[in-house]
Design a protein around this motif. Structure first.
Motif, PDB file in Angstrom:
ATOM      1  N   SER A  35       0.830  -1.192   0.000  1.00 17.48           N
ATOM      2  CA  SER A  35       0.000   0.000   0.000  1.00 17.48           C
ATOM      3  C   SER A  35       0.875   1.257   0.000  1.00 17.48           C
ATOM      4  O   SER A  35       2.069   1.200   0.290  1.00 17.48           O
ATOM      5  CB  SER A  35      -0.902   0.016   1.236  1.00 17.48           C
ATOM      6  N   ILE A  36       0.249   2.386  -0.298  1.00 15.96           N
ATOM      7  CA  ILE A  36       0.973   3.659  -0.246  1.00 15.96           C
ATOM      8  C   ILE A  36       1.456   3.932   1.169  1.00 15.96           C
ATOM      9  O   ILE A  36       2.581   4.411   1.374  1.00 15.96           O
ATOM     10  CB  ILE A  36       0.070   4.810  -0.739  1.00 15.96           C
ATOM     11  N   SER A  37       0.625   3.614   2.164  1.00 12.86           N
ATOM     12  CA  SER A  37       1.047   3.839   3.554  1.00 12.86           C
ATOM     13  C   SER A  37       2.239   2.968   3.907  1.00 12.86           C
ATOM     14  O   SER A  37       3.149   3.392   4.626  1.00 12.86           O
ATOM     15  CB  SER A  37      -0.112   3.571   4.515  1.00 12.86           C
ATOM     16  N   GLY A  38       2.257   1.742   3.395  1.00 10.75           N
ATOM     17  CA  GLY A  38       3.409   0.868   3.631  1.00 10.75           C
ATOM     18  C   GLY A  38       4.660   1.396   2.955  1.00 10.75           C
ATOM     19  O   GLY A  38       5.747   1.423   3.543  1.00 10.75           O
ATOM     20  N   ALA A  39       4.516   1.835   1.701  1.00  8.35           N
ATOM     21  CA  ALA A  39       5.662   2.389   0.987  1.00  8.35           C
ATOM     22  C   ALA A  39       6.196   3.635   1.682  1.00  8.35           C
ATOM     23  O   ALA A  39       7.401   3.907   1.667  1.00  8.35           O
ATOM     24  CB  ALA A  39       5.264   2.719  -0.451  1.00  8.35           C
ATOM     25  N   GLY A  40       5.310   4.397   2.331  1.00  6.39           N
ATOM     26  CA  GLY A  40       5.731   5.606   3.036  1.00  6.39           C
ATOM     27  C   GLY A  40       6.689   5.345   4.177  1.00  6.39           C
ATOM     28  O   GLY A  40       7.431   6.248   4.593  1.00  6.39           O
ATOM     29  N   GLN A  41       6.698   4.119   4.672  1.00  7.00           N
ATOM     30  CA  GLN A  41       7.606   3.814   5.783  1.00  7.00           C
ATOM     31  C   GLN A  41       9.066   3.753   5.343  1.00  7.00           C
ATOM     32  O   GLN A  41       9.977   3.754   6.176  1.00  7.00           O
ATOM     33  CB  GLN A  41       7.199   2.493   6.450  1.00  7.00           C
ATOM     34  N   THR A  42       9.308   3.732   4.023  1.00 11.21           N
ATOM     35  CA  THR A  42      10.690   3.850   3.557  1.00 11.21           C
ATOM     36  C   THR A  42      11.260   5.221   3.919  1.00 11.21           C
ATOM     37  O   THR A  42      12.465   5.363   4.116  1.00 11.21           O
ATOM     38  CB  THR A  42      10.781   3.653   2.030  1.00 11.21           C
ATOM     39  N   VAL A  43      10.399   6.225   4.000  1.00 11.21           N
ATOM     40  CA  VAL A  43      10.816   7.553   4.441  1.00 11.21           C
ATOM     41  C   VAL A  43      11.007   7.568   5.951  1.00 11.21           C
ATOM     42  O   VAL A  43      11.988   8.106   6.470  1.00 11.21           O
ATOM     43  CB  VAL A  43       9.786   8.618   4.013  1.00 11.21           C
ATOM     44  N   ALA A 222       2.914  12.654  -3.989  1.00 17.68           N
ATOM     45  CA  ALA A 222       2.615  12.109  -5.316  1.00 17.68           C
ATOM     46  C   ALA A 222       1.237  11.440  -5.354  1.00 17.68           C
ATOM     47  O   ALA A 222       0.404  11.778  -6.209  1.00 17.68           O
ATOM     48  CB  ALA A 222       3.714  11.144  -5.763  1.00 17.68           C
ATOM     49  N   PRO A 223       0.941  10.509  -4.449  1.00 14.78           N
ATOM     50  CA  PRO A 223      -0.417   9.934  -4.474  1.00 14.78           C
ATOM     51  C   PRO A 223      -1.495  10.948  -4.103  1.00 14.78           C
ATOM     52  O   PRO A 223      -2.628  10.844  -4.571  1.00 14.78           O
ATOM     53  CB  PRO A 223      -0.337   8.790  -3.448  1.00 14.78           C
ATOM     54  N   LEU A 224      -1.172  11.931  -3.268  1.00 13.81           N
ATOM     55  CA  LEU A 224      -2.150  12.964  -2.916  1.00 13.81           C
ATOM     56  C   LEU A 224      -2.559  13.766  -4.148  1.00 13.81           C
ATOM     57  O   LEU A 224      -3.755  14.031  -4.362  1.00 13.81           O
ATOM     58  CB  LEU A 224      -1.562  13.894  -1.863  1.00 13.81           C
ATOM     59  N   LEU A 225      -1.585  14.164  -4.966  1.00 13.31           N
ATOM     60  CA  LEU A 225      -1.893  14.913  -6.177  1.00 13.31           C
ATOM     61  C   LEU A 225      -2.741  14.090  -7.144  1.00 13.31           C
ATOM     62  O   LEU A 225      -3.663  14.607  -7.787  1.00 13.31           O
ATOM     63  CB  LEU A 225      -0.598  15.359  -6.861  1.00 13.31           C
ATOM     64  N   HIS A 226      -2.442  12.817  -7.222  1.00 13.84           N
ATOM     65  CA  HIS A 226      -3.204  11.949  -8.125  1.00 13.84           C
ATOM     66  C   HIS A 226      -4.638  11.797  -7.639  1.00 13.84           C
ATOM     67  O   HIS A 226      -5.596  11.864  -8.431  1.00 13.84           O
ATOM     68  CB  HIS A 226      -2.534  10.577  -8.223  1.00 13.84           C
ATOM     69  N   ALA A 227      -4.802  11.616  -6.331  1.00 13.79           N
ATOM     70  CA  ALA A 227      -6.148  11.420  -5.787  1.00 13.79           C
ATOM     71  C   ALA A 227      -6.968  12.703  -5.808  1.00 13.79           C
ATOM     72  O   ALA A 227      -8.188  12.663  -6.014  1.00 13.79           O
ATOM     73  CB  ALA A 227      -6.049  10.885  -4.355  1.00 13.79           C
ATOM     74  N   SER A 228      -6.317  13.856  -5.596  1.00 10.57           N
ATOM     75  CA  SER A 228      -7.045  15.122  -5.474  1.00 10.57           C
ATOM     76  C   SER A 228      -7.336  15.781  -6.813  1.00 10.57           C
ATOM     77  O   SER A 228      -8.361  16.446  -6.967  1.00 10.57           O
ATOM     78  CB  SER A 228      -6.248  16.097  -4.600  1.00 10.57           C
ATOM     79  N   GLY A 347      -8.096   4.070   7.587  1.00  7.03           N
ATOM     80  CA  GLY A 347      -9.270   4.413   6.795  1.00  7.03           C
ATOM     81  C   GLY A 347      -9.353   5.814   6.257  1.00  7.03           C
ATOM     82  O   GLY A 347     -10.282   6.133   5.496  1.00  7.03           O
ATOM     83  N   ALA A 348      -8.440   6.703   6.612  1.00  7.60           N
ATOM     84  CA  ALA A 348      -8.469   8.059   6.057  1.00  7.60           C
ATOM     85  C   ALA A 348      -8.141   7.999   4.571  1.00  7.60           C
ATOM     86  O   ALA A 348      -7.326   7.186   4.130  1.00  7.60           O
ATOM     87  CB  ALA A 348      -7.472   8.953   6.787  1.00  7.60           C
ATOM     88  N   SER A 349      -8.787   8.872   3.800  1.00 14.10           N
ATOM     89  CA  SER A 349      -8.496   8.919   2.373  1.00 14.10           C
ATOM     90  C   SER A 349      -7.343   9.879   2.118  1.00 14.10           C
ATOM     91  O   SER A 349      -7.014  10.731   2.953  1.00 14.10           O
ATOM     92  CB  SER A 349      -9.731   9.387   1.601  1.00 14.10           C
ATOM     93  N   LEU A 350      -6.713   9.754   0.962  1.00 14.36           N
ATOM     94  CA  LEU A 350      -5.615  10.646   0.610  1.00 14.36           C
ATOM     95  C   LEU A 350      -6.073  12.102   0.555  1.00 14.36           C
ATOM     96  O   LEU A 350      -5.330  13.016   0.935  1.00 14.36           O
ATOM     97  CB  LEU A 350      -5.019  10.230  -0.726  1.00 14.36           C
ATOM     98  N   PRO A 354      -4.334  16.066   4.177  1.00 21.43           N
ATOM     99  CA  PRO A 354      -3.792  17.372   4.582  1.00 21.43           C
ATOM    100  C   PRO A 354      -4.360  17.916   5.883  1.00 21.43           C
ATOM    101  O   PRO A 354      -3.728  18.758   6.533  1.00 21.43           O
ATOM    102  CB  PRO A 354      -4.143  18.275   3.399  1.00 21.43           C
ATOM    103  N   ALA A 355      -5.549  17.463   6.275  1.00 18.39           N
ATOM    104  CA  ALA A 355      -6.155  17.972   7.515  1.00 18.39           C
ATOM    105  C   ALA A 355      -5.314  17.597   8.730  1.00 18.39           C
ATOM    106  O   ALA A 355      -5.238  18.371   9.693  1.00 18.39           O
ATOM    107  CB  ALA A 355      -7.572  17.424   7.669  1.00 18.39           C
ATOM    108  N   LEU A 356      -4.676  16.437   8.697  1.00 18.70           N
ATOM    109  CA  LEU A 356      -3.885  15.982   9.843  1.00 18.70           C
ATOM    110  C   LEU A 356      -2.643  16.849  10.036  1.00 18.70           C
ATOM    111  O   LEU A 356      -2.437  17.380  11.150  1.00 18.70           O
ATOM    112  CB  LEU A 356      -3.518  14.507   9.658  1.00 18.70           C
ATOM    113  N   PRO A 357      -1.791  17.042   9.040  1.00 13.83           N
ATOM    114  CA  PRO A 357      -0.660  17.957   9.238  1.00 13.83           C
ATOM    115  C   PRO A 357      -1.115  19.394   9.464  1.00 13.83           C
ATOM    116  O   PRO A 357      -0.426  20.167  10.148  1.00 13.83           O
ATOM    117  CB  PRO A 357       0.158  17.829   7.949  1.00 13.83           C
ATOM    118  N   GLY A 358      -2.275  19.774   8.908  1.00 15.38           N
ATOM    119  CA  GLY A 358      -2.796  21.108   9.194  1.00 15.38           C
ATOM    120  C   GLY A 358      -3.066  21.291  10.669  1.00 15.38           C
ATOM    121  O   GLY A 358      -2.775  22.352  11.247  1.00 15.38           O
TER     122      GLY A 358
END
Length: 402
Positions: A35-43, A222-228, A347-350, A354-358
């Motif tokens: 998943s994207i969330s799993g791939a994010g753990q590389t960061v 990257a996935p955020l831009l694609h989803a939004s 369960g949060a969508s992409l 942004p609301a969370l870091p906001g």
């Protein structure tokens, strides 16, 4: 090649590696079927290991030959990136990203102290700025170029680019760097001694939360831009972010020099970032507005008021202040990427991300306003104490007699 420029080349490779994975997440997710969330753990694993290893190894390697320490760091970093480029197992990819973070954390404090040891005290700031500039340029210029390469040849080609840069820097260190001990980087005990100052602790806490929000969202851009907005190519937006960052580095310094109030400059920056993140969900579908938002975000993310604030609090311990700020930044980045991944996993969508870091930035803003008010009150108290106190009756009488 100039010795300090060689050190900057290594920092340039590190700067790419620290932020390039955010743009590579879609390809990694598809390639490893995660998943994207799993791939994010590389960061997360890279930045966390960077944040931990920088103070730890800075203490353990104190007094060791600089060339040996730097060569060991770049060897770990280069081999880890080479393994990242060839592995087909996601668990091993995470391990190689952690190893690359350790190598980066070992390299940076030693490179800074080595650069300082090569020049006179009067030129030390310029030498340190050259190495830190390598990190900044790696992010601002190297990351978009690396992503351009990834578009043509795949994400593994970008890992090979970082590997080649690390190997080139390693060869330069081994062939050209004198075999002497660098100035000792600040130890863990020295850092803690400065951190117990409540003014420093509060500033570092705000830096941590700010990085968690800002880089936490950058990880999934990257996935955020694609989803939004259906954006398939995030590269132009990352160029806007990077160019905004270069402008932010310059402008923040000018504003701080003009006002002498880095704590209020930081508060203003956080106001801007909170607005940008809070409105990003509706801004991204508008291409022109999205580019402006990314440029403002980059300018705010790369601004330097926190460094100025820490240096003004402890001008005689500048290297420790810079090291603390760096650790806070990378630890916050790791936390933000992990929290963002957790939010997606539960369960949060992409588009909601942004609301969370906001929210994180709003918390940082409240804390920063408190710091600014506290600093102004402290300055006023010190000014009152410096004013000549009115003489008492007995003191006046004694003065007249004398």
């Amino acid at each position: 090649m100039n010795k300090i420029l060689m050190l900057s080349l290594g920092a340039f490779a590190l700067g790419i590696d620290a932020y390039i994975m955010a743009g590579l997440l879609p390809g990694i997710a598809v390639g490893f079927d995660v998943s994207i969330s799993g791939a994010g753990q590389t960061v997360s694993v890279f930045t966390l290991c960077y944040a931990i290893s920088a103070p730890l190894f800075g203490a353990l390697t104190a007094g060791k030959p600089a060339r040996l320490v730097l060569a060991a760091a770049l060897t770990i970093f280069t081999l880890a990136n080479a393994l990242s480029a060839v592995t087909t197992d996601f668990s091993l990819l995470l391990l190689t990203r952690a190893a690359a973070g350790i190598g980066a954390g070992l390299y940076t404090p030693t490179a800074l102290s080595t650069a300082a040891s090569f020049v006179s005290h009067a030129r030390r700031g310029r030498a340190l700025g050259t190495v830190v500039g390598g990190l900044a340029m790696g992010t601002a210029v190297g990351v978009p170029c690396g992503l351009l390469l990834a578009q043509s040849l795949g994400w593994r080609a970008t890992m090979w680019l970082v590997t080649a840069l690390g190997a080139l820097a390693l060869a330069g260190i081994l062939l050209r760097l004198p075999n002497g001990a660098a100035a000792t980087p600040p130890s863990l005990r020295q850092r803690i001694a400065v951190l117990v100052d409540p003014r420093v602790a509060a500033t570092i806490a705000v830096s941590f939360v700010t990085s968690a929000g800002s880089i936490g969202l950058y990880t999934y851009v990257a996935p955020l831009l694609h989803a939004s907005a259906g954006v398939a190519d995030a590269l132009p937006y990352l160029w806007a972010w990077s160019l905004g960052g270069l402008i932010g580095i310059y402008l923040s310094g000018v504003i701080i020099d003009a006002t002498g109030r880095p704590e209020w400059v930081m508060a203003g920056i956080l106001v801007g970032m909170t607005i940008v993140f809070g409105s990003m969900a509706w801004a991204l579908p508008d291409t022109a507005l999205a580019f402006i938002w990314f440029a403002v975000w980059g300018a705010a993310a790369w601004s330097t008021p926190q460094q100025h604030r820490l240096l003004s609090l402890h001008p005689d311990k500048g290297s420790i202040a810079v090291a603390l700020q760096s650790s806070a930044h990378y630890a916050g980045s790791a936390a933000g990427a992990a929290v963002g991944g957790l939010a997606l996993r539960v369960g949060a969508s992409l588009t909601q991300l942004p609301a969370l870091p906001g929210l994180m930035l709003a918390v940082a803003l409240i804390g920063q306003i408190g710091i600014a008010v506290w600093s102004r009150s402290s300055d006023r108290d010190r000014a009152d104490q410096d004013q000549p106190q009115p003489a008492t009756i007995s003191e006046a009488a004694t003065g007249e007699l004398l």
